[in-house]
Write a protein that holds these residues in place. Structure first.
Motif: not given
Length: 499
Positions: A378-384, A400-410, A412-421
Motif C-alpha cells: 500500500d506504499g505506507a510500509g511493511w507491517t507484520l 520473534v524474527l523481526a525483534g531478533l533481526l532488529a537487535g542484530e541491526g538488520w 529498522a522500525q518507524e511508525d509501526g512499519a519495518l524496513r530492511a537496512i
C-alpha cells in the motif's frame, strides 16, 4: 557511566520502610536498595515472594526524579500501580489494555512529570516517538522487571526487551535495576551484558522456600485428570485461595466451566479476554470474592496476594524455571502452601508443538528480508500483518524474527512499519550466525522441557530437582516436605528395625 549518587540518610530509608508497612528487611532487599540509592547498576535474582517490588518502590519514593518500570504484563502493572497510589506515590500505567479516556489521562501523568513512577510495557518503550516525549524529563532509575525476558536464554523471551538498552541511552543512561525470580548462569550473564551491569552488581539469592510443598500426581488421561482436579475442590463452598494454571486458552475455558459446574466459585483470566473482563477477574480474585482463579500464564507475574494456599498446574509448563515461578506465587505470607502438578504423559506433546512453532529458521529469515526489499503493497510500509500475507509465515514467528533481526541491526522500525537496512558483503554470513544463535536457544528449550518431564516422573526430592535446574547447591539431601520425600520417609519408618 552515570555518576554515583550520595544515598539518603539511613533514618529516611527506615522511615520509608515503615511507610510500606515493614519494620525489618527480607533477605537480600537491603543490599539491593542500598546499591540502587547509590546509583549503581544492579541485577537482583530473588525468589518469588522475597519482596522484589520493594527494591524499586522504596527508592522511587526517595529519588528526586522519575522511576520508569518496564513490565511484561498488564496484570502486574495494574496491581503495582494501585498499590503505589494507595501509599501516596503518584504513579501511571501505560499499556494497550486501557480505554481511550484512561489511556490519555495516564499518558499525561507519565509525560508531564506528575507521576513519580511510570509503569509501561517494553513494546511502548520501543515506540520511538513516545520515547522521545518521555525523554524530555529526567529519569532517575530504569527498572526492568521480570528481566529474564530480555535474555535470548530466558524462558519468556520477548523481542521488544532487546531495545531496552537503546531506550536507556535515549533516557540519559539512568542507573538500571533488573529484577527476576528465576535465572540460570547463562541468563544472569546475558542480562548483565545487555544492560551494562557489572559482575559485582549481580546479586543472586537462594531459591529454596521451605513453606512450599511440591507434589506430582501421575494420571492416565484427560478424563482422569479432570476427575482429580474436581476432587481437589471437594469443599466447593470454601476452597483455599487457589490458582489453576493451564497451558492453553482452550484448556483454561474448559477447566473454568467444569469448576463452575461443580459449584466452585471461580473466575477466568487469559490474554484473549477483553481488558475489562481481565480487570474484573483479577479484582474478584484479589479481593477474595472468587477463591479460585483459572488462568494461562498471562496472569500472575508480580501479583501480591500473600494468602494463596495452593497452585495447581493442569498442564505441564515449558520448563522447571517457569514452573518454579508460577508455583512460587503461593505462600507469600510464609505459611504452608501446596504446589501440585497433574501430569499425563501426553502433556509433553503440547509443549513440543509450541516449541516447533516458536523458532524461525534461516529460510524464514531469508523470506522476511526478501519481502522487505520489495515495495510494500500500500506504499505506507511493511507491517507484520502484510508480511504474514506475503511470506505465508505465522505471525508469531515473524514477531520473534523481526525483534531478533532488529537487535542484530538488520531491521529498522518507524511508525509501526519495518524496513530492511542495507548490509555489506558479509551480510549472508552474519545473518546465518544470528539464526544459529537462536537455533541454539531452541535446543536449550527442548532440554528444559525434558528436564520438566523428568521432574514429573522422578522419585527424587522435588526441591533438589528444582535447585539443580538453577545450578544452586542444596543444603539437604531431602526437603522432607514434597511427595517424594514423604514416600521415602514413610518407607524408612516401615522398614526400620523395631526396638
Amino acid at each position: 557511566m552515570p555518576a554515583r549518587r550520595r544515598p539518603p540518610a539511613e533514618k529516611l530509608v527506615q522511615q520509608q520502610l515503615r511507610r510500606f508497612g515493614l519494620r525489618v528487611w527480607r533477605p537480600g532487599q537491603k543490599d539491593v536498595v542500598d546499591r540502587v540509592l547509590r546509583g549503581l547498576g544492579t541485577l537482583a535474582v530473588m525468589p518469588t515472594g522475597a519482596g522484589k517490588s520493594l527494591c524499586y518502590q522504596l527508592p522511587a519514593a526517595l529519588l528526586p526524579g522519575r522511576t520508569v518500570v518496564v513490565s511484561p504484563l498488564i496484570a502486574l502493572m495494574k496491581d503495582q500501580c494501585e498499590r503505589l497510589q494507595a501509599l501516596g506515590i503518584p504513579s501511571a500505567q501505560v499499556h494497550s489494555g486501557l480505554d481511550a479516556a484512561t489511556a490519555a489521562e495516564q499518558e499525561r501523568a507519565a509525560l508531564d512529570g506528575s507521576a513519580r513512577v511510570v509503569l509501561l510495557t517494553p513494546e511502548r518503550l520501543a515506540d520511538d516517538d513516545w520515547l522521545d516525549r518521555l525523554a524530555e524529563r529526567p529519569t532517575d532509575l530504569l527498572v526492568v522487571d521480570e528481566a529474564h525476558c530480555i535474555s535470548a536464554w530466558g524462558h519468556d523471551f520477548r523481542p521488544a526487551f532487546l531495545r531496552i538498552g537503546q531506550a536507556r541511552e535515549r533516557l540519559g543512561r539512568p542507573p538500571v535495576l533488573a529484577l527476576t525470580a528465576t535465572a540460570s548462569a547463562e541468563v544472569v550473564e546475558d542480562v548483565a551484558r545487555l544492560l551494562d551491569i557489572p559482575a559485582a552488581g549481580c546479586l543472586v539469592g537462594g531459591s529454596f522456600r521451605p513453606n512450599l510443598h511440591y507434589r506430582v500426581e501421575p494420571l492416565v488421561d484427560e478424563e482422569d485428570k479432570r476427575r482429580r482436579l474436581l476432587a481437589l475442590f471437594e469443599d466447593a463452598a470454601d476452597p483455599p485461595s487457589t490458582i489453576v494454571y493451564t497451558a492453553t486458552v482452550r484448556a483454561a475455558e474448559s477447566v473454568h466451566e467444569a469448576l463452575l459446574g461443580a459449584g466452585v466459585a471461580s473466575t477466568l483470566y487469559h490474554g484473549r479476554l477483553r481488558a475489562a473482563a481481565r480487570h474484573e477477574a483479577q479484582d474478584r480474585f484479589m479481593r477474595g470474592q472468587a477463591r479460585v482463579m483459572v488462568a494461562t500464564n498471562a496472569f500472575g507475574l508480580g501479583i501480591d496476594k500473600p494468602d494463596i494456599r495452593r497452585i495447581v498446574h493442569y498442564q505441564v509448563p515449558a520448563g522447571l524455571d517457569v514452573y518454579y515461578q508460577e508455583s512460587g506465587r503461593a505462600g507469600r505470607d510464609g505459611e504452608r502452601a501446596d504446589c501440585t502438578l497433574l501430569f499425563v504423559a501426553g502433556d509433553r506433546s503440547l509443549q513440543q508443538f509450541f516449541l516447533n512453532g516458536r523458532y524461525p529458521s534461516e529460510a524464514d529469515a531469508q523470506a522476511l528480508m526478501e519481502a522487505l526489499r520489495a515495495p510494500p503493497p500500500d506504499g505506507a510500509g511493511w507491517t507484520l500483518e502484510a508480511l504474514k500475507q506475503r511470506t505465508r509465515r505465522p505471525l508469531t514467528k515473524l514477531k520473534v524474527l523481526a525483534g531478533l533481526l532488529a537487535g542484530e541491526g538488520w531491521l529498522a522500525q518507524e511508525d509501526g512499519a519495518l524496513r530492511a537496512i542495507a548490509q555489506g558483503p558479509e551480510a549472508a554470513r552474519t545473518l546465518a550466525e544470528a539464526i544459529a544463535r537462536y537455533e541454539a536457544k531452541a535446543g536449550l528449550d527442548r532440554r528444559r522441557l525434558e528436564q520438566m518431564v523428568d521432574y514429573a516422573q522422578s522419585g527424587r526430592c522435588r526441591w533438589r530437582l528444582i535447585l539443580e535446574a538453577f545450578d544452586e547447591p542444596a543444603a539437604f539431601e531431602r526437603c522432607h516436605a514434597c511427595d517424594s520425600c514423604e514416600r521415602m520417609d514413610a518407607h524408612e519408618r516401615e522398614t526400620a528395625p523395631r526396638a
